[in-house]
Design a protein around this motif. Structure first.
Motif, PDB file in Angstrom:
ATOM      1  N   TYR A 139      17.494  17.326 -13.975  1.00 44.82           N
ATOM      2  CA  TYR A 139      17.553  16.221 -14.932  1.00 44.82           C
ATOM      3  C   TYR A 139      18.895  16.166 -15.640  1.00 44.82           C
ATOM      4  O   TYR A 139      19.372  15.082 -15.987  1.00 44.82           O
ATOM      5  N   PHE A 178      12.179   7.987 -14.259  1.00 50.40           N
ATOM      6  CA  PHE A 178      13.050   8.388 -15.358  1.00 50.40           C
ATOM      7  C   PHE A 178      14.334   7.566 -15.344  1.00 50.40           C
ATOM      8  O   PHE A 178      14.740   6.981 -16.347  1.00 50.40           O
ATOM      9  N   TYR A 228      10.062  14.936  -6.271  1.00 48.61           N
ATOM     10  CA  TYR A 228      10.635  14.280  -7.445  1.00 48.61           C
ATOM     11  C   TYR A 228      10.825  12.782  -7.264  1.00 48.61           C
ATOM     12  O   TYR A 228      11.389  12.139  -8.129  1.00 48.61           O
ATOM     13  N   GLU A 279       8.601  13.181 -18.522  1.00 52.24           N
ATOM     14  CA  GLU A 279       8.889  14.348 -17.700  1.00 52.24           C
ATOM     15  C   GLU A 279       8.125  15.578 -18.156  1.00 52.24           C
ATOM     16  O   GLU A 279       8.169  16.612 -17.509  1.00 52.24           O
TER      17      GLU A 279
END
Lengths: 503, 180
Positions: B73, B33, B26, B139
């Motif tokens: 998230y 993000f 990630y 995403e």
């Protein structure tokens, strides 16, 4: 759908925001309209600009992993905690790790649990001592003497488990004392002893208390008291007159009885080497043999002192680098206290599986770092990285050393060294780790000291099996011996600083 | 390759290196993000680390039957909102970081400028719309997944996306003209 509609809704099309009929209408329009197809291509190019991104900072994952896993730091803390625990428990540790020594006619040899012994002195690793006189024979285990025949004098150190002398007539359970056990009988043949015929046990207590018990009853003996027991009869206290009668009954000559009496007196007075007074050790104060960890209430006070010291050491170190404000210091102290308390609790309750898998959550509260200024934070990160590096270096050096010493013990050729280094190092490290966990289990009362030896052997066997195909038969045996030695050395290094003086 | 959920469960069972694998997996998407959301690389890095620290703390609350990504998230958004409340909006990104390797200097410059401009467009979106848009565009979450992460009804998510798309489209068209 008109051309204007198509252009207006191009992104809705990309992002799947159109109803089904809107979508098919748009697609139908595209089939017939070259200009709209071009407009849609441009829109797709525009959308691609969203993907132009500044790169991810280098090493972000590594920095995060260091912070999140905090493992090197944890192991350092755990090692510190383990050392402290080991210091409390050094006497118990030697009990767990060292062998029993039989001194026979001036020759010392280590004997395995269950080994046959005869006349001579048995030195138990916890400092207890049993002297088997002529004709004495039996078997030894940790805090056990199974006396088949003859006489023995014992001086017993208090310990986590009771010391028991097992005889065909009765068991003598030691509650901290010095005493003599005498087995007599017409027939010293083991078979008949086992059957119990004609055996008489007498127990004379010099100091302390012992319990003599069999399936018919029990007697508690104090200093200068004597009891007798036969198979099938409950033990009873005996008087002088009784002793004479017993002597007659067992056809023990009067003069022999007198000689025994005289010998007892002599032993009481003289034999310093053999009949020392019971030595209380206030530091460990004979933890009771319970399922509970030996780090019980008794250790709590010492633990909390250790925690305070550990916290102060850690926070001082931080302070030197980060220059904490008084408020920050307080917060860090509180947080470290939690960490150390958790570690000690896990250690003392025997949650080693949890500890060793890193699941004890020893990490500091992440919010703690929010208390730092950016400069302090940077310094903190540096400090963490430095410590991790030091730790890694120290571990590597230790592994290297372990390999070199094994290579020397096994007489590995250069070619073998080159091809075996990685695997052999791993096998040794794994074995030592497994053994350390065993020791901790013994500490916490999850495993008896007796089973430790068998477990250790199975670790050694497993390690040898892993590499034996790449070693000669002699080397495999040398490896076995080397590992056994390493495990004892490891144990001594781990916590028994006084062992070297015990000659 | 193991799924996120398998890795995370393995880590919870004590396999320490599995979390590292997840962090690496990630690294790029989650950092980007947070970068887009906060508009500042330094803050995004902090948030990235905070997110994983929170994962560590909250691991026992993770429901293994649900998507790890969604959970991750949600945590990242939370961390980022908390930081926003504590420190206010980030200043515009001063660093613009290092160039992606392999590009010519001109292309690198363009890329940086475009990236900065895009971040401005995204930063100008109302927060509710921005979250939906970022989760969808970058995403690759589906609308139901976004609804789960944000805890909003699906219809709300879709309508916020509808408005976000309009603003983004207008911004990109303008940027497109500028770059011609």
């Amino acid at each position: 759908m008109t051309c204007a509609d198509v252009r207006e809704r191009s992104f809705d099309y990309f992002y799947d925001l159109l109803e089904a009929e809107e979508r098919s209408s748009l697609e139908a329009h595209l089939r017939d309209c070259e200009a709209c197809r071009e407009a849609l291509r441009v829109a797709a190019e525009q959308k691609k600009m969203l993907r132009d991104q500044a790169p991810v900072p280098r090493g972000l994952a590594e920095r995060t992993i260091r912070r999140v896993s905090a493992r090197p730091r944890f192991w350092r803390l755990a090692a510190a905690a383990a050392l402290l625990v080991a210091a409390f428990l050094a006497p118990l540790l030697t009990l767990a790790t060292d062998g029993i020594v039989w001194v026979e006619a001036g020759r010392r040899r280590t004997v395995a649990a269950g080994a046959e012994v005869g006349e001579g002195v048995i030195e138990y690793p916890d400092g207890s001592r049993a002297t088997l006189w002529a004709r004495g024979r039996g078997r030894v285990r940790q805090r056990r003497l199974e006396l088949d025949a003859g006489e023995a004098s014992l001086r017993v150190q208090p310990g986590r488990e009771p010391f028991i002398v097992r005889t065909p007539a009765a068991d003598v359970t030691v509650l901290g004392t010095e005493f003599e056990v005498r087995l007599t009988g017409e027939d010293m043949n083991r078979k008949s002893l086992a059957a119990g015929s004609g055996v008489l046990l007498t127990v004379a207590v010099v100091t302390g208390i012992v319990r003599v018990s069999n399936d018919r009853g029990e007697v508690l003996l104090r200093a200068d008291e004597t009891a007798a027991a036969r198979p099938g009869e409950g033990p009873r206290r005996v008087t002088e007159a009784d002793l004479e009668r017993i002597a007659r009954e067992t056809r023990l000559a009067q003069d022999e009885a007198a000689a025994l009496e005289a010998e007892t007196v002599r032993l009481r007075r003289a034999g310093k080497a053999m009949l020392l007074e019971l030595q209380q050790r206030p530091a460990i104060a004979a933890p009771k043999p319970t399922k509970k960890s030996p780090l019980g209430d008794l250790m709590k006070a010492q633990m909390s002192a250790s925690i305070r010291v550990s916290v102060k050491t850690e926070v001082d170190k931080l302070d030197r680098r980060l220059h904490l404000s008084p408020e920050q210091r307080k917060i860090f102290e509180a947080s470290y206290e939690k960490v150390f308390t958790g570690l000690f609790e896990a250690l003392s309750s025997g949650n080693f599986d949890k500890l060793s898998s890193g699941r004890a959550d020893p990490a500091l509260d992440p919010n703690l770092l929010l208390q730092l200024t950016p400069e302090q934070r940077e310094e903190w990160n540096k400090l963490q990285a430095e410590e991790a590096e030091q730790q890694a270096k120290a571990e590597q050096a230790a592994e290297k050393k372990a390999f070199e010493s094994a290579a020397a013990a096994l007489g590995l050729s250069d070619a073998q060294k080159a091809s075996l280094e990685g695997d052999l190092t791993k096998v040794i490290t794994d074995a030592k780790t497994a053994y350390a966990q065993l020791l901790l289990q013994v500490f916490s009362g999850k495993m008896s000291a007796e089973s430790l030896e068998a477990e250790r052997e199975s670790i050694v066997q497993g390690a040898v099996d892993k590499v034996k195909e790449r070693l000669t038969a002699e080397q495999s045996e040398a490896f076995r011996g080397h590992l056994r030695k390493e495990m004892q050395l490891g144990a001594i290094r781990f916590g028994a600083p006084s062992k070297g003086s015990d000659k | 390759m193991d799924s996120d959920e398998e890795l995370f469960s393995a880590w919870r069972r004590g396999e320490g290196d599995k979390l590292e694998e997840l962090v690496r997996r990630y690294e790029e998407p989650l950092f980007r993000f947070l970068h887009r959301r906060s508009g500042e690389a330094a803050r995004a890095e902090d948030l990235f680390q905070e997110t994983w620290m929170s994962v560590l703390k909250a691991r026992d609350r993770y429901d293994a039957s649900r998507s790890f990504k969604t959970w991750l998230y949600a945590i990242a958004l939370n961390a980022s909102r908390k930081a926003w409340r504590a420190k206010g909006p980030a200043a515009s990104d001063p660093d613009l970081t290092r160039a992606a390797s392999g590009d010519s200097p001109t292309r690198t410059l363009e890329r940086r400028e475009t990236a900065a401009a895009v971040r401005r467009i995204l930063a100008a979106l109302p927060e509710a719309q921005r979250d939906v848009f970022l989760l969808c565009e970058y995403e690759g979450l589906t609308y139901p997944e976004i609804a789960a992460v944000l805890g909003r009804p699906l219809g709300t998510v879709k309508s916020q996306m509808f408005y976000a798309v309009r603003r983004v489209k207008a911004g990109l068209e303008e940027l497109w003209e500028d770059l011609r």
